[in-house]
Design an enzyme around this catalytic site. Structure first.
Site, mmCIF file in Angstrom:
data_model
loop_
_atom_site.group_PDB
_atom_site.id
_atom_site.type_symbol
_atom_site.label_atom_id
_atom_site.label_comp_id
_atom_site.label_asym_id
_atom_site.label_seq_id
_atom_site.Cartn_x
_atom_site.Cartn_y
_atom_site.Cartn_z
ATOM 1 N N GLU A 39 27.450 -13.353 7.760
ATOM 2 C CA GLU A 39 28.054 -12.147 8.349
ATOM 3 C C GLU A 39 29.572 -12.147 8.195
ATOM 4 O O GLU A 39 30.323 -12.014 9.167
ATOM 5 C CB GLU A 39 27.657 -12.020 9.827
ATOM 6 C CG GLU A 39 26.171 -11.743 10.008
ATOM 7 C CD GLU A 39 25.770 -11.417 11.445
ATOM 8 O OE1 GLU A 39 26.497 -11.810 12.369
ATOM 9 O OE2 GLU A 39 24.728 -10.782 11.638
ATOM 10 N N GLU A 83 18.009 -11.572 8.551
ATOM 11 C CA GLU A 83 17.972 -11.550 10.018
ATOM 12 C C GLU A 83 17.565 -10.165 10.475
ATOM 13 O O GLU A 83 18.121 -9.157 10.026
ATOM 14 C CB GLU A 83 19.347 -11.832 10.634
ATOM 15 C CG GLU A 83 19.760 -13.264 10.616
ATOM 16 C CD GLU A 83 21.079 -13.507 11.351
ATOM 17 O OE1 GLU A 83 21.360 -12.827 12.358
ATOM 18 O OE2 GLU A 83 21.807 -14.401 10.889
HETATM 19 C C1 BGP Z 1 23.974 -12.589 14.167
HETATM 20 C C2 BGP Z 1 24.202 -14.023 13.839
HETATM 21 C C3 BGP Z 1 23.255 -14.992 14.452
HETATM 22 C C4 BGP Z 1 22.592 -14.506 15.703
HETATM 23 C C5 BGP Z 1 22.251 -13.054 15.764
HETATM 24 C C6 BGP Z 1 21.847 -12.522 17.127
HETATM 25 O O1 BGP Z 1 25.221 -12.006 14.413
HETATM 26 O O2 BGP Z 1 24.203 -14.267 12.460
HETATM 27 O O3 BGP Z 1 23.885 -16.230 14.515
HETATM 28 O O4 BGP Z 1 22.747 -15.203 16.817
HETATM 29 O O5 BGP Z 1 23.298 -12.254 15.306
HETATM 30 O O6 BGP Z 1 22.949 -12.457 17.962
HETATM 31 P P1 BGP Z 1 22.928 -12.986 19.433
HETATM 32 O O7 BGP Z 1 22.463 -14.397 19.353
HETATM 33 O O8 BGP Z 1 24.275 -12.877 19.943
HETATM 34 O O9 BGP Z 1 21.965 -12.140 20.165
#
Ligand code: BGP
Length: 475
Positions: free
Chosen positions: A173, A374
């Site tokens: 990201e 993701e």
């Molecule tokens: C993205 C990242 C992850 C992850 C996900 C969910 O931004 O690549 O590392 O954690 O989001 O976010 P969060 O864990 O804050 O809910």
């Protein structure tokens, strides 16, 4: 659908492994971030303070439990598993000349365990966990020296795992850091803490340039190490829609979508800076440290595919009388609420059709294979007599998968795979919580670190098993 479509799950080292100082590992950026919540931002502390709680130190003890966890992934039928290599296990301070063998050995064992079940490892090189030593000593990616340290790390692991890993991504990201309203994104992407007089966007563009250069060097070298390597970038894809058909909204949405999303993919995919960015820098009087040699490097290291995360979309409104969101998630100050979309309890919009939209947008723009690395639903699961009926999560994922299948089968988009974020409950990145759960597998750990760390299957576990078996044809 591709026959060998890569169904699987995703995590990042720092959010699951724990063992933060085991076997020679150094501290990482994630190790100095305290627990928080939606209401209370995580703090970034100066080193580790005795009276603070750091949820990533223990993660979910994946370092210890990975064999058991992989067995469960295999039971679901995973064809791939995405994780990152914790840079600070390999180069504990970041600027050493030789790597830490114990760290390298851990990932050898992890990848072997995956291959035992025919699960393809998908590796992110830098996922919010750069060595803290590089932050303290060099100011993170403010310094050009980072290119040397990063590529040393990248080349070391690509050489080591040349026969175990095919799919790589250079920076997780990478576009998050454009959200400069607070420090969390610049810190986790680039190890940068803003100073009072910083022109924050200029600082971020400079850091991003060093990262683009390092990424391109990595792509080039990776292909020399193993011509079969597939090396991608990783973008947080959050489409920004115009609020209305007022051309002012349309132009605003176009501009902000470029700035927060497309700019980063443009450079990785095309190997040069887009004209809109060059003009913007000129207008602002930015003279960045970009050499002719860097520009040559960018052109020689275009990515093989675009990896992206997809969670939510945003709305841009030029009309000052419409109330603006004004929160960190909004990225742009002109973001407003979308009246058509529901939200999660953490304020993330739920927009399955947005996934189809970005798949089309990226494919049309780059004509490169896409990998959804993701997508997931952060929610507080209720444990009911040992069972977890996570119907909301099933519904969320089901709706997104349907849109992805439409993009592939009706729109002709080439998608390599789909990995569900947090396939086993991880520590949340933005809040440091455990209660914001994502997994098919529940982990008995609470926000204060208490719990047995025992694993149990949620209803979504069996649902996803079926999705994979049917290669996504669930309707
Ligand atoms: C993205 C990242 C992850 C992850 C996900 C969910 O931004 O690549 O590392 O954690 O989001 O976010 P969060 O864990 O804050 O809910």
């Amino acid at each position: 659908m591709r026959e060998n479509f890569l169904w699987g799950g995703a995590v990042a080292a720092h959010q699951v492994e724990g063992a933060y100082n085991t076997d020679g590992k150094g501290l990482s950026a994630a190790d100095v971030m305290t627990g928080g919540s939606r209401q209370k931002a995580r703090e970034i502390t100066d080193g580790i303070l005795a009276d603070k709680y750091y949820p990533n130190h223990e993660g979910i003890r994946f370092y210890e439990y990975y064999r058991e966890d992989i067995r469960l992934f295999a039971e679901m039928g995973f064809r791939c598993f995405r994780t990152s290599i914790a840079w600070s296990r390999i180069f504990p301070q970041g600027d050493e000349k030789t790597p830490n063998e114990a760290g390298l050995q851990f990932y050898d064992d992890l990848f072997d365990e995956l291959h035992k079940y025919g699960i393809e490892p998908i590796v992110t090189l830098s996922h919010f966990e750069m060595p803290y030593g590089l932050i303290k000593k060099y100011g993170g990616w403010r310094s050009r020296k980072m290119i040397t340290f990063y590529t040393r790390f990248a080349y070391t692991v690509m050489e080591r795992y040349r026969n175990k890993v095919t799919y790589w991504m250079t920076f997780n990201e990478i576009n998050n850091q454009m959200i400069v309203s607070n420090n969390i994104y610049a810190f986790t992407n680039s190890g940068i803490l803003f100073k009072e007089n910083d022109d924050r966007e200029k600082v971020v563009y400079q850091a991003a340039h060093y990262q683009f250069t390092a990424s391109a060097m990595t792509v080039k070298k990776g292909h020399e190490i193993n011509p079969d390597f597939q090396i991608g970038c990783m973008i947080a894809a959050s489409p920004l829609y115009p609020y209305s058909c007022n051309p002012k909204d349309i132009l605003l949405a176009q501009r902000e979508d470029r700035k927060f999303n497309l700019f980063f993919a443009d450079v990785h995919a095309r190997g040069h800076y887009p004209s809109y960015a060059l003009k913007e820098w000129e207008r602002r009087g930015y003279e960045l440290d970009i050499t002719e040699a860097d520009l040559k490097t960018l052109a020689q290291g275009c990515v093989d595919y675009i990896g992206f995360s997809y969670y939510l979309s945003g709305v841009m409104c030029a009309d000052p009388s419409v109330e603006k969101l004004g929160n960190d998630l909004a990225a742009s100050p002109d973001a407003v609420e979308n009246p058509y979309l529901p939200m999660t309890p953490w304020g993330w919009t739920i927009d399955p059709e947005g996934l189809r939209y970005v798949l089309n947008q990226y494919y049309e723009r780059y004509e490169l294979p896409l990998f959804i690395v993701e997508n997931g639903f952060g929610y507080e699961d209720a444990v009911d007599d040992g069972q977890i009926h996570d119907n909301n999560r099933i519904k969320y994922l089901d709706n997104h998968i349907r849109e992805m299948v439409k993009a592939i089968e009706e729109d002709g988009v080439d998608v390599i795979g789909y990995t569900v974020w947090g396939c086993i409950d991880p520590v949340s990145f933005t809040t440091g919580e455990m209660r914001k759960r994502y997994g098919f597998i529940y982990v008995d750990k609470m926000d204060d670190g208490s719990g047995t760390y025992a694993r149990s299957k949620k209803d979504s576990f069996y649902w996803y098993q079926d999705v994979i078996k049917k290669n996504g044809h669930i309707f």
